[in-house]
Design a protein around this motif. Structure first.
Motif, PDB file in Angstrom:
ATOM      1  N   PHE A   1     -73.045  30.291  78.473  1.00  0.00           N
ATOM      2  CA  PHE A   1     -72.054  31.246  77.996  1.00  0.00           C
ATOM      3  C   PHE A   1     -70.861  31.339  78.944  1.00  0.00           C
ATOM      4  O   PHE A   1     -71.021  31.341  80.166  1.00  0.00           O
ATOM      5  CB  PHE A   1     -72.685  32.634  77.832  1.00  0.00           C
ATOM      6  N   ASN A   2     -69.673  31.398  78.341  1.00  0.00           N
ATOM      7  CA  ASN A   2     -68.452  31.712  79.074  1.00  0.00           C
ATOM      8  C   ASN A   2     -68.228  33.211  79.084  1.00  0.00           C
ATOM      9  O   ASN A   2     -69.008  33.971  78.506  1.00  0.00           O
ATOM     10  CB  ASN A   2     -67.251  31.002  78.437  1.00  0.00           C
ATOM     11  N   GLN A   3     -67.128  33.624  79.703  1.00  0.00           N
ATOM     12  CA  GLN A   3     -66.776  35.042  79.712  1.00  0.00           C
ATOM     13  C   GLN A   3     -66.694  35.574  78.293  1.00  0.00           C
ATOM     14  O   GLN A   3     -66.250  34.886  77.377  1.00  0.00           O
ATOM     15  CB  GLN A   3     -65.413  35.227  80.395  1.00  0.00           C
ATOM     16  N   GLY A   4     -67.132  36.814  78.112  1.00  0.00           N
ATOM     17  CA  GLY A   4     -67.112  37.396  76.778  1.00  0.00           C
ATOM     18  C   GLY A   4     -68.244  36.921  75.903  1.00  0.00           C
ATOM     19  O   GLY A   4     -68.203  37.073  74.684  1.00  0.00           O
ATOM     20  N   ARG A   5     -69.262  36.329  76.525  1.00  0.00           N
ATOM     21  CA  ARG A   5     -70.458  35.835  75.804  1.00  0.00           C
ATOM     22  C   ARG A   5     -70.091  34.778  74.759  1.00  0.00           C
ATOM     23  O   ARG A   5     -70.730  34.652  73.724  1.00  0.00           O
ATOM     24  CB  ARG A   5     -71.200  37.016  75.168  1.00  0.00           C
ATOM     25  N   GLU A   6     -69.051  33.995  75.061  1.00  0.00           N
ATOM     26  CA  GLU A   6     -68.679  32.904  74.168  1.00  0.00           C
ATOM     27  C   GLU A   6     -69.573  31.706  74.457  1.00  0.00           C
ATOM     28  O   GLU A   6     -69.604  31.192  75.576  1.00  0.00           O
ATOM     29  CB  GLU A   6     -67.208  32.523  74.377  1.00  0.00           C
ATOM     30  N   PRO A   7     -70.329  31.223  73.456  1.00  0.00           N
ATOM     31  CA  PRO A   7     -71.277  30.142  73.725  1.00  0.00           C
ATOM     32  C   PRO A   7     -70.591  28.785  73.886  1.00  0.00           C
ATOM     33  O   PRO A   7     -69.669  28.447  73.147  1.00  0.00           O
ATOM     34  CB  PRO A   7     -72.181  30.154  72.494  1.00  0.00           C
TER      35      PRO A   7
END
Length: 230
Positions: free
Chosen positions: A31-37
């Motif tokens: 996951f990236n920042q903001g819970r972006e997969p």
């Protein structure tokens, strides 16, 4: 292999067993920042450490479980199979639930494996707040019918490995060094596509939060497993 499992089932000790499709049909997620997969398609290079399937059995002790594994059919992997034996159970006490087995539904099943890290290898307890959110998410997914099973695993220091060479077993005690490829727990979802699994993963309250690393693999259906025998 079916005969081997059937013998254990006749004793009432075989709970579940499933095969995973190869990693070329799998996915890895972080996951990236903001819970972006961030999704990475298989295949994956480290074949020796990938999971090919699992069995859940009841045994009186680790020694009894290892004794069963040592009888593994020599035909599997041309007598070179390697099997890791781990006690089920979340270190924080979160309940295991469900049954990953196939039913009459035609929807595919996907196994989501939470990869281990140095913290999970300490049998880390994430605390009542996180465990409560996980329990609620498990309950909601099970009631909705798409989350069909979930199990935590103890750390590898409680584990053993049975490595076969030409069908002859050798047993090794944990802990094991290759933390990156080990599994700390898993869920099984019955959904229409990998997109549904990714959507679930975006909101599930994993104990590692945005640092969670996942491997997602489709499970074989019985029809697919029996097709070569037709």
């Amino acid at each position: 292999m079916a005969e081997h499992c059937d013998r254990l089932a006749a004793e009432g000790r075989f709970i579940s067993g499933e095969g995973l499709k190869p990693s070329r049909e799998g996915y890895r997620v972080h996951f990236n920042q903001g819970r972006e997969p961030v999704v990475v398609d298989g295949p994956f290079a480290e074949a020796r450490e990938l999971v090919a399937g699992f069995s859940i059995i009841e045994a009186a002790s680790m020694d009894d479980a290892v004794a069963w594994v040592k009888q593994w059919p020599a035909e599997d992997a041309a007598g070179q199979a390697e099997i890791e034996v781990r006690p089920l159970g979340c270190p924080g006490g979160l309940s295991n639930f469900g049954d990953p087995a196939e039913d009459d539904s035609r929807r595919p099943r996907f196994m989501v494996m939470l990869k281990a890290n140095p913290r999970s290898e300490t049998d880390w307890n994430p605390g009542p707040e996180i465990l409560g959110r996980m329990a609620e998410a498990n309950r909601a997914g099970a009631e909705a019918g798409y989350l069909i099973a979930g199990n935590g695993l103890s750390s590898s220091r409680h584990a053993r490995r049975v490595r076969f060479s030409k069908g002859h077993p050798q047993v090794f005690d944990g802990p094991f060094a290759e933390i990156k490829e080990m599994v700390a727990g898993f869920w099984v979802l019955r959904v229409d596509s990998i997109d549904d699994v990714i959507a679930w993963a975006r909101t599930y309250p994993f104990p590692d939060g945005d640092e969670a690393r996942l491997e997602i693999r489709p499970l074989y259906s019985m029809e697919e497993l029996l097709a070569p025998l037709a």
